[in-house]
Scaffold this motif. Structure first.
Motif, PDB file in Angstrom:
ATOM      1  N   GLU A 160       0.815  -1.186   0.000  1.00  0.00           N
ATOM      2  CA  GLU A 160       0.000   0.000   0.000  1.00  0.00           C
ATOM      3  C   GLU A 160       0.870   1.265   0.000  1.00  0.00           C
ATOM      4  O   GLU A 160       0.564   2.236  -0.700  1.00  0.00           O
ATOM      5  CB  GLU A 160      -0.906  -0.026   1.240  1.00  0.00           C
ATOM      6  CG  GLU A 160      -1.880   1.093   1.245  1.00  0.00           C
ATOM      7  CD  GLU A 160      -2.823   0.989   2.424  1.00  0.00           C
ATOM      8  OE1 GLU A 160      -2.983   2.029   3.055  1.00  0.00           O
ATOM      9  OE2 GLU A 160      -3.366  -0.087   2.700  1.00  0.00           O
ATOM     10  N   ALA A 161       1.910   1.257   0.736  1.00  0.00           N
ATOM     11  CA  ALA A 161       2.829   2.397   0.767  1.00  0.00           C
ATOM     12  C   ALA A 161       3.472   2.581  -0.598  1.00  0.00           C
ATOM     13  O   ALA A 161       3.665   3.719  -1.062  1.00  0.00           O
ATOM     14  CB  ALA A 161       3.882   2.201   1.843  1.00  0.00           C
ATOM     15  N   GLU A 162       3.774   1.472  -1.197  1.00  0.00           N
ATOM     16  CA  GLU A 162       4.390   1.527  -2.535  1.00  0.00           C
ATOM     17  C   GLU A 162       3.397   2.105  -3.538  1.00  0.00           C
ATOM     18  O   GLU A 162       3.775   2.891  -4.409  1.00  0.00           O
ATOM     19  CB  GLU A 162       4.836   0.113  -2.937  1.00  0.00           C
ATOM     20  CG  GLU A 162       5.706   0.046  -4.152  1.00  0.00           C
ATOM     21  CD  GLU A 162       7.043   0.756  -3.968  1.00  0.00           C
ATOM     22  OE1 GLU A 162       7.505   1.344  -4.975  1.00  0.00           O
ATOM     23  OE2 GLU A 162       7.630   0.768  -2.887  1.00  0.00           O
ATOM     24  N   GLN A 163       2.155   1.727  -3.427  1.00  0.00           N
ATOM     25  CA  GLN A 163       1.124   2.242  -4.338  1.00  0.00           C
ATOM     26  C   GLN A 163       0.931   3.743  -4.141  1.00  0.00           C
ATOM     27  O   GLN A 163       0.759   4.491  -5.101  1.00  0.00           O
ATOM     28  CB  GLN A 163      -0.204   1.516  -4.102  1.00  0.00           C
ATOM     29  CG  GLN A 163      -0.236   0.125  -4.681  1.00  0.00           C
ATOM     30  CD  GLN A 163      -1.568  -0.568  -4.401  1.00  0.00           C
ATOM     31  OE1 GLN A 163      -2.354  -0.123  -3.559  1.00  0.00           O
ATOM     32  NE2 GLN A 163      -1.805  -1.662  -5.100  1.00  0.00           N
ATOM     33  N   ARG A 164       0.951   4.172  -2.888  1.00  0.00           N
ATOM     34  CA  ARG A 164       0.828   5.604  -2.629  1.00  0.00           C
ATOM     35  C   ARG A 164       2.016   6.362  -3.196  1.00  0.00           C
ATOM     36  O   ARG A 164       1.863   7.463  -3.736  1.00  0.00           O
ATOM     37  CB  ARG A 164       0.743   5.860  -1.122  1.00  0.00           C
ATOM     38  CG  ARG A 164      -0.626   5.732  -0.608  1.00  0.00           C
ATOM     39  CD  ARG A 164      -0.669   6.289   0.785  1.00  0.00           C
ATOM     40  NE  ARG A 164      -1.358   5.314   1.606  1.00  0.00           N
ATOM     41  CZ  ARG A 164      -1.338   5.264   2.912  1.00  0.00           C
ATOM     42  NH1 ARG A 164      -0.632   6.133   3.582  1.00  0.00           N
ATOM     43  NH2 ARG A 164      -2.014   4.368   3.564  1.00  0.00           N
ATOM     44  N   LYS A 165       3.175   5.744  -3.023  1.00  0.00           N
ATOM     45  CA  LYS A 165       4.401   6.370  -3.543  1.00  0.00           C
ATOM     46  C   LYS A 165       4.310   6.504  -5.070  1.00  0.00           C
ATOM     47  O   LYS A 165       4.635   7.543  -5.641  1.00  0.00           O
ATOM     48  CB  LYS A 165       5.612   5.545  -3.125  1.00  0.00           C
ATOM     49  CG  LYS A 165       6.922   6.223  -3.371  1.00  0.00           C
ATOM     50  CD  LYS A 165       8.060   5.367  -2.827  1.00  0.00           C
ATOM     51  CE  LYS A 165       9.378   6.019  -3.014  1.00  0.00           C
ATOM     52  NZ  LYS A 165      10.487   5.205  -2.565  1.00  0.00           N
ATOM     53  N   GLU A 166       3.856   5.430  -5.712  1.00  0.00           N
ATOM     54  CA  GLU A 166       3.716   5.466  -7.166  1.00  0.00           C
ATOM     55  C   GLU A 166       2.649   6.464  -7.580  1.00  0.00           C
ATOM     56  O   GLU A 166       2.821   7.206  -8.552  1.00  0.00           O
ATOM     57  CB  GLU A 166       3.366   4.061  -7.691  1.00  0.00           C
ATOM     58  CG  GLU A 166       4.530   3.097  -7.673  1.00  0.00           C
ATOM     59  CD  GLU A 166       4.115   1.704  -8.149  1.00  0.00           C
ATOM     60  OE1 GLU A 166       3.015   1.549  -8.724  1.00  0.00           O
ATOM     61  OE2 GLU A 166       4.919   0.787  -7.960  1.00  0.00           O
ATOM     62  N   ALA A 167       1.550   6.491  -6.870  1.00  0.00           N
ATOM     63  CA  ALA A 167       0.478   7.440  -7.180  1.00  0.00           C
ATOM     64  C   ALA A 167       0.977   8.865  -6.969  1.00  0.00           C
ATOM     65  O   ALA A 167       0.680   9.778  -7.755  1.00  0.00           O
ATOM     66  CB  ALA A 167      -0.739   7.158  -6.315  1.00  0.00           C
ATOM     67  N   ASN A 168       1.726   9.070  -5.899  1.00  0.00           N
ATOM     68  CA  ASN A 168       2.286  10.394  -5.607  1.00  0.00           C
ATOM     69  C   ASN A 168       3.275  10.802  -6.692  1.00  0.00           C
ATOM     70  O   ASN A 168       3.249  11.943  -7.175  1.00  0.00           O
ATOM     71  CB  ASN A 168       2.937  10.356  -4.218  1.00  0.00           C
ATOM     72  CG  ASN A 168       3.214  11.755  -3.694  1.00  0.00           C
ATOM     73  OD1 ASN A 168       2.663  12.717  -4.203  1.00  0.00           O
ATOM     74  ND2 ASN A 168       4.036  11.860  -2.665  1.00  0.00           N
ATOM     75  N   ASN A 169       4.126   9.876  -7.102  1.00  0.00           N
ATOM     76  CA  ASN A 169       5.096  10.153  -8.180  1.00  0.00           C
ATOM     77  C   ASN A 169       4.356  10.446  -9.487  1.00  0.00           C
ATOM     78  O   ASN A 169       4.737  11.335 -10.246  1.00  0.00           O
ATOM     79  CB  ASN A 169       6.057   8.981  -8.365  1.00  0.00           C
ATOM     80  CG  ASN A 169       7.114   8.934  -7.288  1.00  0.00           C
ATOM     81  OD1 ASN A 169       7.353   9.933  -6.602  1.00  0.00           O
ATOM     82  ND2 ASN A 169       7.733   7.773  -7.110  1.00  0.00           N
ATOM     83  N   SER A 170       3.301   9.685  -9.746  1.00  0.00           N
ATOM     84  CA  SER A 170       2.520   9.888 -10.961  1.00  0.00           C
ATOM     85  C   SER A 170       1.853  11.272 -10.936  1.00  0.00           C
ATOM     86  O   SER A 170       1.804  11.974 -11.940  1.00  0.00           O
ATOM     87  CB  SER A 170       1.469   8.784 -11.073  1.00  0.00           C
ATOM     88  OG  SER A 170       0.668   8.993 -12.202  1.00  0.00           O
ATOM     89  N   LEU A 171       1.333  11.638  -9.750  1.00  0.00           N
ATOM     90  CA  LEU A 171       0.721  12.948  -9.599  1.00  0.00           C
ATOM     91  C   LEU A 171       1.742  14.063  -9.794  1.00  0.00           C
ATOM     92  O   LEU A 171       1.473  15.062 -10.476  1.00  0.00           O
ATOM     93  CB  LEU A 171       0.060  13.062  -8.218  1.00  0.00           C
ATOM     94  CG  LEU A 171      -0.721  14.329  -7.937  1.00  0.00           C
ATOM     95  CD1 LEU A 171      -1.853  14.510  -8.940  1.00  0.00           C
ATOM     96  CD2 LEU A 171      -1.267  14.297  -6.514  1.00  0.00           C
ATOM     97  N   ARG A 172       2.921  13.895  -9.230  1.00  0.00           N
ATOM     98  CA  ARG A 172       3.995  14.897  -9.398  1.00  0.00           C
ATOM     99  C   ARG A 172       4.405  14.993 -10.869  1.00  0.00           C
ATOM    100  O   ARG A 172       4.612  16.093 -11.394  1.00  0.00           O
ATOM    101  CB  ARG A 172       5.206  14.529  -8.545  1.00  0.00           C
ATOM    102  CG  ARG A 172       5.028  14.826  -7.106  1.00  0.00           C
ATOM    103  CD  ARG A 172       6.291  14.535  -6.343  1.00  0.00           C
ATOM    104  NE  ARG A 172       6.050  14.646  -4.921  1.00  0.00           N
ATOM    105  CZ  ARG A 172       6.877  14.190  -4.001  1.00  0.00           C
ATOM    106  NH1 ARG A 172       8.005  13.600  -4.361  1.00  0.00           N
ATOM    107  NH2 ARG A 172       6.596  14.329  -2.728  1.00  0.00           N
ATOM    108  N   LEU A 173       4.535  13.853 -11.514  1.00  0.00           N
ATOM    109  CA  LEU A 173       4.914  13.838 -12.936  1.00  0.00           C
ATOM    110  C   LEU A 173       3.843  14.553 -13.768  1.00  0.00           C
ATOM    111  O   LEU A 173       4.154  15.338 -14.659  1.00  0.00           O
ATOM    112  CB  LEU A 173       5.102  12.400 -13.416  1.00  0.00           C
ATOM    113  CG  LEU A 173       5.528  12.222 -14.868  1.00  0.00           C
ATOM    114  CD1 LEU A 173       6.863  12.900 -15.129  1.00  0.00           C
ATOM    115  CD2 LEU A 173       5.618  10.742 -15.206  1.00  0.00           C
TER     116      LEU A 173
END
Length: 110
Positions: free
Chosen positions: A1-14
Protein backbone atom coordinates in the motif's frame (compact mmCIF):
# COMPACT_ATOMS: atom_id res chain seq x y z
CA UNK A 1 0.00 0.00 0.00
CA UNK A 2 2.83 2.40 0.77
CA UNK A 3 4.39 1.53 -2.53
CA UNK A 4 1.12 2.24 -4.34
CA UNK A 5 0.83 5.60 -2.63
CA UNK A 6 4.40 6.37 -3.54
CA UNK A 7 3.72 5.47 -7.17
CA UNK A 8 0.48 7.44 -7.18
CA UNK A 9 2.29 10.39 -5.61
CA UNK A 10 5.10 10.15 -8.18
CA UNK A 11 2.52 9.89 -10.96
CA UNK A 12 0.72 12.95 -9.60
CA UNK A 13 4.00 14.90 -9.40
CA UNK A 14 4.91 13.84 -12.94
CA UNK A 15 1.50 14.95 -14.15
CA UNK A 16 1.89 18.30 -12.40
CA UNK A 17 5.36 18.78 -13.90
CA UNK A 18 3.99 17.94 -17.35
CA UNK A 19 1.09 20.38 -16.89
CA UNK A 20 3.56 23.08 -15.78
CA UNK A 21 5.77 22.44 -18.81
CA UNK A 22 2.76 22.57 -21.12
CA UNK A 23 1.68 25.84 -19.53
CA UNK A 24 5.20 27.29 -19.94
CA UNK A 25 5.41 26.10 -23.55
CA UNK A 26 2.00 27.63 -24.31
CA UNK A 27 3.20 30.90 -22.81
CA UNK A 28 6.32 30.80 -25.01
CA UNK A 29 4.25 29.88 -28.08
CA UNK A 30 1.83 32.76 -27.44
CA UNK A 31 4.73 35.16 -26.96
CA UNK A 32 6.37 33.98 -30.21
CA UNK A 33 3.04 34.29 -32.05
CA UNK A 34 2.70 37.87 -30.82
CA UNK A 35 6.24 38.61 -31.97
CA UNK A 36 5.51 37.04 -35.35
CA UNK A 37 2.37 39.17 -35.75
CA UNK A 38 4.45 42.28 -34.98
CA UNK A 39 7.09 41.26 -37.52
CA UNK A 40 4.46 40.61 -40.18
CA UNK A 41 2.81 43.97 -39.49
CA UNK A 42 6.18 45.69 -39.81
CA UNK A 43 6.87 43.75 -43.02
CA UNK A 44 3.55 44.94 -44.48
CA UNK A 45 4.38 48.52 -43.53
CA UNK A 46 7.85 48.29 -45.09
CA UNK A 47 6.37 46.66 -48.21
CA UNK A 48 3.87 49.51 -48.59
CA UNK A 49 6.63 52.09 -48.12
CA UNK A 50 8.74 50.30 -50.73
CA UNK A 51 5.86 50.39 -53.20
CA UNK A 52 5.47 54.13 -52.59
CA UNK A 53 9.21 54.69 -53.09
CA UNK A 54 9.27 52.59 -56.28
CA UNK A 55 6.27 54.48 -57.64
CA UNK A 56 7.93 57.82 -56.86
CA UNK A 57 11.17 56.65 -58.47
CA UNK A 58 9.36 55.58 -61.64
CA UNK A 59 7.54 58.92 -61.80
CA UNK A 60 10.87 60.76 -61.45
CA UNK A 61 12.46 58.56 -64.09
CA UNK A 62 9.60 59.26 -66.51
CA UNK A 63 9.86 63.00 -65.82
CA UNK A 64 13.62 62.86 -66.41
CA UNK A 65 13.08 61.06 -69.73
CA UNK A 66 10.51 63.68 -70.80
CA UNK A 67 12.92 66.47 -69.84
CA UNK A 68 15.75 64.84 -71.77
CA UNK A 69 13.54 64.46 -74.84
CA UNK A 70 12.45 68.11 -74.58
CA UNK A 71 16.09 69.16 -74.20
CA UNK A 72 17.15 67.16 -77.27
CA UNK A 73 14.26 68.60 -79.30
CA UNK A 74 15.17 72.11 -78.17
CA UNK A 75 18.83 71.59 -79.06
CA UNK A 76 17.98 70.20 -82.50
CA UNK A 77 15.63 73.12 -83.23
CA UNK A 78 18.23 75.65 -82.10
CA UNK A 79 20.96 73.91 -84.08
CA UNK A 80 18.80 74.28 -87.19
CA UNK A 81 18.16 77.95 -86.36
CA UNK A 82 21.87 78.62 -85.84
CA UNK A 83 22.66 76.96 -89.15
CA UNK A 84 20.00 79.06 -90.86
CA UNK A 85 21.38 82.23 -89.25
CA UNK A 86 24.93 81.25 -90.20
CA UNK A 87 23.79 80.63 -93.78
CA UNK A 88 22.00 83.98 -93.87
CA UNK A 89 25.07 85.73 -92.50
CA UNK A 90 27.32 83.94 -94.97
CA UNK A 91 24.93 84.73 -97.82
CA UNK A 92 24.85 88.35 -96.72
CA UNK A 93 28.65 88.48 -96.64
CA UNK A 94 28.82 86.98 -100.13
CA UNK A 95 26.28 89.53 -101.41
CA UNK A 96 28.33 92.32 -99.78
CA UNK A 97 31.43 91.08 -101.57
CA UNK A 98 29.52 90.85 -104.85
CA UNK A 99 28.12 94.37 -104.39
CA UNK A 100 31.54 95.71 -103.48
CA UNK A 101 33.08 94.03 -106.50
CA UNK A 102 30.40 95.53 -108.72
CA UNK A 103 31.03 98.92 -107.17
CA UNK A 104 34.77 98.55 -107.80
CA UNK A 105 34.08 97.39 -111.32
CA UNK A 106 31.78 100.35 -111.79
CA UNK A 107 34.50 102.70 -110.56
CA UNK A 108 37.04 101.16 -112.82
CA UNK A 109 34.69 101.36 -115.75
CA UNK A 110 33.74 104.98 -115.15
Amino acid sequence: EAEQRKEANNSLRLEQVQKQRIKEMNTVINMKNDQLVQVLDEYDSVQQQLEIEVSAHLACQEELERSQMAKEKFLMENEKRWKDLANEKESGMILDVVHKEKALAYRFNC
